[in-house]
Design an enzyme around this catalytic site. Structure first.
Site, PDB file in Angstrom:
ATOM      1  N   ALA A 260       1.978   9.884  -2.173  1.00  0.00           N
ATOM      2  CA  ALA A 260       2.341   9.585  -0.778  1.00  0.00           C
ATOM      3  C   ALA A 260       3.318  10.628  -0.230  1.00  0.00           C
ATOM      4  O   ALA A 260       4.177  11.115  -0.971  1.00  0.00           O
ATOM      5  CB  ALA A 260       2.945   8.193  -0.696  1.00  0.00           C
ATOM      6  N   GLY A 262       0.603  12.097   1.238  1.00  0.00           N
ATOM      7  CA  GLY A 262      -0.758  12.585   1.110  1.00  0.00           C
ATOM      8  C   GLY A 262      -1.034  13.976   1.631  1.00  0.00           C
ATOM      9  O   GLY A 262      -2.186  14.427   1.593  1.00  0.00           O
ATOM     10  N   GLY A 263      -0.028  14.690   2.093  1.00  0.00           N
ATOM     11  CA  GLY A 263      -0.272  16.047   2.576  1.00  0.00           C
ATOM     12  C   GLY A 263      -0.805  16.961   1.494  1.00  0.00           C
ATOM     13  O   GLY A 263      -1.784  17.697   1.692  1.00  0.00           O
ATOM     14  N   LYS A 264      -0.187  16.917   0.326  1.00  0.00           N
ATOM     15  CA  LYS A 264      -0.630  17.768  -0.780  1.00  0.00           C
ATOM     16  C   LYS A 264      -1.946  17.259  -1.369  1.00  0.00           C
ATOM     17  O   LYS A 264      -2.766  18.049  -1.841  1.00  0.00           O
ATOM     18  CB  LYS A 264       0.461  17.847  -1.842  1.00  0.00           C
ATOM     19  CG  LYS A 264       1.769  18.466  -1.335  1.00  0.00           C
ATOM     20  CD  LYS A 264       2.810  18.522  -2.435  1.00  0.00           C
ATOM     21  CE  LYS A 264       4.140  19.043  -1.903  1.00  0.00           C
ATOM     22  NZ  LYS A 264       4.792  18.075  -0.994  1.00  0.00           N
ATOM     23  N   ASP A 282       0.490   6.325  -6.650  1.00  0.00           N
ATOM     24  CA  ASP A 282       1.831   6.126  -6.109  1.00  0.00           C
ATOM     25  C   ASP A 282       2.293   4.722  -6.442  1.00  0.00           C
ATOM     26  O   ASP A 282       1.490   3.781  -6.487  1.00  0.00           O
ATOM     27  CB  ASP A 282       1.862   6.346  -4.591  1.00  0.00           C
ATOM     28  CG  ASP A 282       3.262   6.702  -4.106  1.00  0.00           C
ATOM     29  OD1 ASP A 282       3.570   7.909  -4.038  1.00  0.00           O
ATOM     30  OD2 ASP A 282       4.046   5.782  -3.821  1.00  0.00           O
ATOM     31  N   CYS A 380      11.282  19.105  -3.438  1.00  0.00           N
ATOM     32  CA  CYS A 380      11.812  19.687  -2.202  1.00  0.00           C
ATOM     33  C   CYS A 380      13.329  19.575  -2.245  1.00  0.00           C
ATOM     34  O   CYS A 380      13.973  19.192  -1.272  1.00  0.00           O
ATOM     35  CB  CYS A 380      11.216  19.030  -0.959  1.00  0.00           C
ATOM     36  SG  CYS A 380      11.417  17.236  -0.877  1.00  0.00           S
TER      37      CYS A 380
END
Length: 439
Positions: A260, A262-264, A282, A380
């Site tokens: 989550a 979900g971009g990657k 997730d 990140c």
């Protein structure tokens, strides 16, 4: 509430959003979504801008307020302190005429049913106008106040980037750009740039790779041509390196271990136009729903699994994965431009808890990887404790784990892995380390 024109509403909604962050410990994303619901587009945009600026600079603004108060405010008037910070933010960071900013901020005290605070707000903000230069010079003498960043985080960033820490902190005070990821399986960056231009949206190519475009001005995603058909997504250029570095091959069995929102996940599928046996895992079923929504828009499929990576017996079928993306939960200090509330909501004690979880997830994920498989550890975070501090000890005591050398623009080599400093080529801060398991 006082019967006034509608001009006070965006300021009041911004104040409520900031109050919920500062006094209740809520996420700015959540509080703003609630508080701007039902506003016209222009009013909502103004509320968001004012709230973001107030939270981004809150530690500095609050220190200014403290320096002007002759006596502490009563606990029940804590919201007045938040209001004073918002008023300072408007005076210092927006083009509102000074008298209007002071008047409207003072009137908000009446809206809050604190009419007795109106003279105080008026007096302090007018004093700030008179003494602005001296106050700002005083704030600039201390790095944590100059950059509105908590001292513990300044120390951590300085330790991780001793030669560039001030540039990182400067970058943390700026709004992040809106960066797009073009689905190269179905379009090209040049074609998408032309479609954007036709829609009146200017963009520039990012040097990080062939899928990244940076918009000159952020727009609502509904305005992006091809967004609804899955031709383009919003994703920072630094985050786009995850799929490129893991480099999945057609037909492989891949695990996105903390998927989550979900971009990657979507980018992994785009690299081979959906030809993966991909499991999106997730621990949060609600957040996993966002992954499902993203993939539906992209027109790709993956197995959606609610489960804890650290407890594979509850969800794993026993078949090893060819590749694993382990984007671990972290302090998110590398995306502080997008989520400035991190500076107010995170504490040093959080880091130790996160590190324990990161080590646990890395050790477990490795057991799910087949011989010859690849595992990409990603955060990140700007802090060494969550990055090399996790993977280096693990690598030293894990037989069969081989470190791969990474090389990509804007990155800084570490003894293990490679980091992207916040603001490097306009990107968010990220850390990547790629490992191969001996066959």
């Amino acid at each position: 509430m006082s019967a006034r024109g509608s001009e006070w509403i965006p300021r009041f909604r911004a104040l409520e959003a900031v109050r919920r962050v500062v006094l209740d410990g809520e996420s700015l994303t959540v509080s703003l979504a609630d508080e701007t619901e039902g506003l016209a587009a222009r009013e909502a945009a103004w509320s968001r801008a004012l709230a973001y600026a107030t939270v981004r600079w809150y530690l500095r603004l609050d220190a200014m307020v403290e320096s002007m108060l002759e006596r502490p405010l009563k606990p029940r008037d804590a919201v007045i302190r938040v209001l004073l910070c918002q008023g300072l933010a408007e005076i210092l960071h927006f083009g509102t005429p000074d008298h209007a900013a002071v008047r409207e901020t003072a009137e908000l005290a009446r809206t809050l049913q604190r009419p007795g605070a109106v003279p105080l707000v008026n007096a302090l903000l007018r004093r700030a106008l008179r003494e602005r230069d001296a106050m700002e010079a005083a704030m600039n003498r201390t790095p944590s106040l100059r950059y509105a960043c908590p001292p513990w985080l300044v120390t951590g960033i300085r330790a991780a980037f001793p030669d560039a820490w001030e540039a990182l902190l400067e970058a943390s005070t700026l709004p992040a750009p809106m960066t797009l990821r073009v689905n190269l399986a179905r379009s090209t960056r040049e074609a998408m740039q032309e479609r954007l231009r036709d829609a009146g949206i200017d963009s520039v190519e990012h040097s990080s790779g062939p899928s990244a475009l940076v918009l000159e001005t952020a727009v609502d995603v509904e305005r992006l041509p091809g967004f609804g058909e899955g031709l383009v997504s919003v994703q920072d250029a630094a985050a786009q390196w995850a799929a490129r570095l893991l480099a999945p091959r057609g037909g492989e069995r891949v695990l996105d271990a903390c998927a989550a929102p979900g971009g990657k996940t979507g980018h992994l599928l785009e690299t081979v136009d959906g030809d993966l046996q991909l499991t999106a895992l997730d621990v949060d079923g609600v957040r996993l729903g966002r992954v499902r929504d993203n993939l539906r828009r992209l027109r790709y499929r993956a197995a959606m699994v609610v489960g804890d990576l650290a407890r594979p017996e509850g969800w794993w079928d026993g078949v090893p994965f060819d590749a694993i993306l382990l984007d671990v939960p972290c302090s998110a200090t590398g995306v502080i431009r997008r989520h400035p509330d991190i500076k107010l909501l995170r504490s040093p004690s959080d880091i130790g808890t996160l590190v324990q979880r990161q080590r646990q997830l890395l050790e477990t994920a490795w057991t799910l990887l087949r011989p010859g498989g690849r595992l990409l550890y990603a955060t990140c975070s700007l802090l060494d404790e969550e990055n090399e501090g996790v993977v280096a000890p693990w690598l030293a005591c894990t037989p069969g784990a081989r470190r791969e050398v990474l090389d990509f623009p804007g990155g800084v080599d570490r003894a293990v892995g490679r980091s992207i400093p916040l603001g490097s080529e306009g990107m968010d801060g990220f850390y990547y380390a790629l490992f191969t398991r001996d066959a």
